[in-house]
Motif scaffolding. Structure first.
Motif, PDB file in Angstrom:
ATOM      1  N   LYS A 141       0.820  -1.211   0.000  1.00 12.63           N
ATOM      2  CA  LYS A 141       0.000   0.000   0.000  1.00 12.63           C
ATOM      3  C   LYS A 141       0.859   1.269   0.000  1.00 12.63           C
ATOM      4  O   LYS A 141       0.323   2.371   0.032  1.00 12.63           O
ATOM      5  CB  LYS A 141      -0.931  -0.002   1.218  1.00 12.63           C
ATOM      6  CG  LYS A 141      -1.883  -1.195   1.269  1.00 12.63           C
ATOM      7  CD  LYS A 141      -2.717  -1.196   2.536  1.00 12.63           C
ATOM      8  CE  LYS A 141      -3.711  -2.340   2.570  1.00 12.63           C
ATOM      9  NZ  LYS A 141      -3.068  -3.663   2.568  1.00 12.63           N
ATOM     10  N   MET A 142       2.153   1.100  -0.013  1.00 14.76           N
ATOM     11  CA  MET A 142       3.072   2.245   0.010  1.00 14.76           C
ATOM     12  C   MET A 142       3.580   2.540  -1.393  1.00 14.76           C
ATOM     13  O   MET A 142       3.128   1.960  -2.380  1.00 14.76           O
ATOM     14  CB  MET A 142       4.236   1.945   0.967  1.00 14.76           C
ATOM     15  CG  MET A 142       3.803   1.730   2.402  1.00 14.76           C
ATOM     16  SD  MET A 142       5.180   1.279   3.499  1.00 14.76           S
ATOM     17  CE  MET A 142       4.304   1.043   5.042  1.00 14.76           C
ATOM     18  N   VAL A 143       4.551   3.427  -1.475  1.00 13.29           N
ATOM     19  CA  VAL A 143       5.091   3.828  -2.764  1.00 13.29           C
ATOM     20  C   VAL A 143       5.678   2.619  -3.486  1.00 13.29           C
ATOM     21  O   VAL A 143       6.143   1.663  -2.856  1.00 13.29           O
ATOM     22  CB  VAL A 143       6.175   4.917  -2.562  1.00 13.29           C
ATOM     23  CG1 VAL A 143       7.344   4.371  -1.768  1.00 13.29           C
ATOM     24  CG2 VAL A 143       6.642   5.487  -3.891  1.00 13.29           C
ATOM     25  N   GLU A 144       5.624   2.639  -4.797  1.00  7.41           N
ATOM     26  CA  GLU A 144       6.112   1.520  -5.600  1.00  7.41           C
ATOM     27  C   GLU A 144       7.593   1.240  -5.291  1.00  7.41           C
ATOM     28  O   GLU A 144       8.404   2.149  -5.201  1.00  7.41           O
ATOM     29  CB  GLU A 144       5.969   1.849  -7.084  1.00  7.41           C
ATOM     30  CG  GLU A 144       6.374   0.697  -7.998  1.00  7.41           C
ATOM     31  CD  GLU A 144       6.191   1.040  -9.469  1.00  7.41           C
ATOM     32  OE1 GLU A 144       6.536   0.208 -10.321  1.00  7.41           O
ATOM     33  OE2 GLU A 144       5.699   2.156  -9.763  1.00  7.41           O
ATOM     34  N   GLY A 145       7.889  -0.022  -5.120  1.00  3.33           N
ATOM     35  CA  GLY A 145       9.254  -0.426  -4.792  1.00  3.33           C
ATOM     36  C   GLY A 145       9.470  -0.692  -3.319  1.00  3.33           C
ATOM     37  O   GLY A 145      10.547  -1.159  -2.928  1.00  3.33           O
TER      38      GLY A 145
END
Length: 356
Positions: free
Chosen positions: A94-98
């Motif tokens: 659910k966080m930033v990609e990567g």
């Protein structure tokens, strides 16, 4: 099953689980995107393969080895670690990609250090603990455990400091190529910093857990581990939100939650074992800890100065040079501060040279 007659049941079980975990990961990042998705599936596959073994095979051991299986590490304990990893993956998605990839690589680097330092010492110490417990030599077991814990401080603290300060150049040296961009490097290094902060706790927990196993008690570490897993979930949600509010990568909060929960788990295990053994030579442990801590502080200052001076150099030189500089500074520090384990090691090497 050739290991079973030697009373080694844990290695075979974990082989399936670990194979499942790392089968899909190309360590140096060449198959970064595809590998991480395969790794998530393999974690589930690895655990699915060993759970029937955990539940079905242990009753057979109970009959065949007359309850000796209680002295062996319980595979369920490792399943708790795997489920924490699964929880982090779900929150990280659910966080930033990567974020998931960065958490995976950061955790892998920390675990490599833990395996090299803590697991090797803990596995080597367990037969001694088992023999002392079987013979009723409580004083000797207390002394052996205290010595092992002092050794854990001596080895794990510099590794923790080194991974924290050299996180960026180490990650860049190992992984930054192709689709593993500088942004992902920064995120992975950030995760490694907070995972490495818990390396001492992980290492101490390894030794204490083996002490419980040596006393034919797998129940206590599993119960404490289950509680720690629940705390880890709560801390993960709390710390990730806190990091996001500060403006930091929230994935660092997940790594910090793991380290904090593990530290609490290690403290709980220490308290229970201390009561069981009527003490664990706390004064000698504290005496060694402050000396090691001071040497680690000097190492950290020296490493920071090295990074500032070598910041524009090749990343390989910064990372490997930092390892060398940190190691030398730490060795000088523990010798000057007269850490007992160093004196014992020096005496052993000296005696060996004389014999040769």
């Amino acid at each position: 099953l050739p290991l079973h007659p030697k009373e080694n049941f844990h290695l075979q079980v974990n082989a399936w689980s670990n194979l499942g975990k790392f089968k899909g990961i190309d360590f140096f990042g060449f198959e970064y995107v595809a590998g991480i998705h395969q790794a998530s599936r393999n974690i589930i596959m690895g655990d699915t393969r060993v759970i029937p073994h955990d539940l079905a095979f242990r009753p057979t051991l109970r009959k065949q080895f007359n309850n000796k299986f209680h002295s062996q590490p319980c595979p369920f304990d490792d399943r708790l670690t795997d489920q924490n990893f699964w929880v982090n993956n779900n929150l990280g998605s659910k966080m930033v990609e990567g974020s998931i990839q960065s958490l995976t690589y950061g955790f892998t680097l920390m675990v490599m250090a833990q395996a090299a330092i803590a697991q090797s010492v803990a596995i080597a110490a367990m037969p001694t603990f088992s023999a002392q417990h079987a013979l009723g030599k409580v004083d000797e077991m207390r002394s052996s455990l205290a010595s092992a814990l002092r050794g854990m401080f001596l080895l794990s603290l510099p590794a923790s400091v080194g991974l924290i300060l050299l996180a960026r150049p180490i990650v860049s040296m190992l992984f930054e190529r192709g689709e593993f961009t500088s942004t992902v490097t920064a995120m992975t290094a950030w995760a490694l910093v907070w995972y490495a902060a818990g390396l001492v706790g992980h290492s101490i927990m390894e030794v204490l857990t083996r002490a419980f196993y040596a006393q034919q008690d797998t129940k206590t570490p599993v119960i404490i581990g289950a509680i720690a897993m629940g705390l880890n979930v709560v801390f993960s949600i709390w710390f990730s939100q806190l990091f996001a509010q500060i403006g930091w990568y929230p994935l660092g909060g997940l790594a910090l939650a793991n380290s904090f929960a593990t530290a609490l788990e290690a403290i709980a295990l220490f308290i229970f074992m201390r009561k069981r053994l009527n003490g664990i030579e706390g004064k000698s442990i504290a005496d060694g800890a402050w000396r090691v801590g001071l040497a680690g502080l000097g190492m950290g200052i020296g490493l920071w100065m090295w990074i500032q001076a070598a910041g524009s150099l090749n990343r390989w030189l910064v990372a490997l040079g930092g390892v060398a500089v940190g190691g030398i500074l730490y060795l000088i520090g523990v010798v000057i501060l007269k850490v007992p384990e160093i004196r014992l090691l020096t005496r052993a090497v000296s005696n060996r040279i004389k014999r040769d």
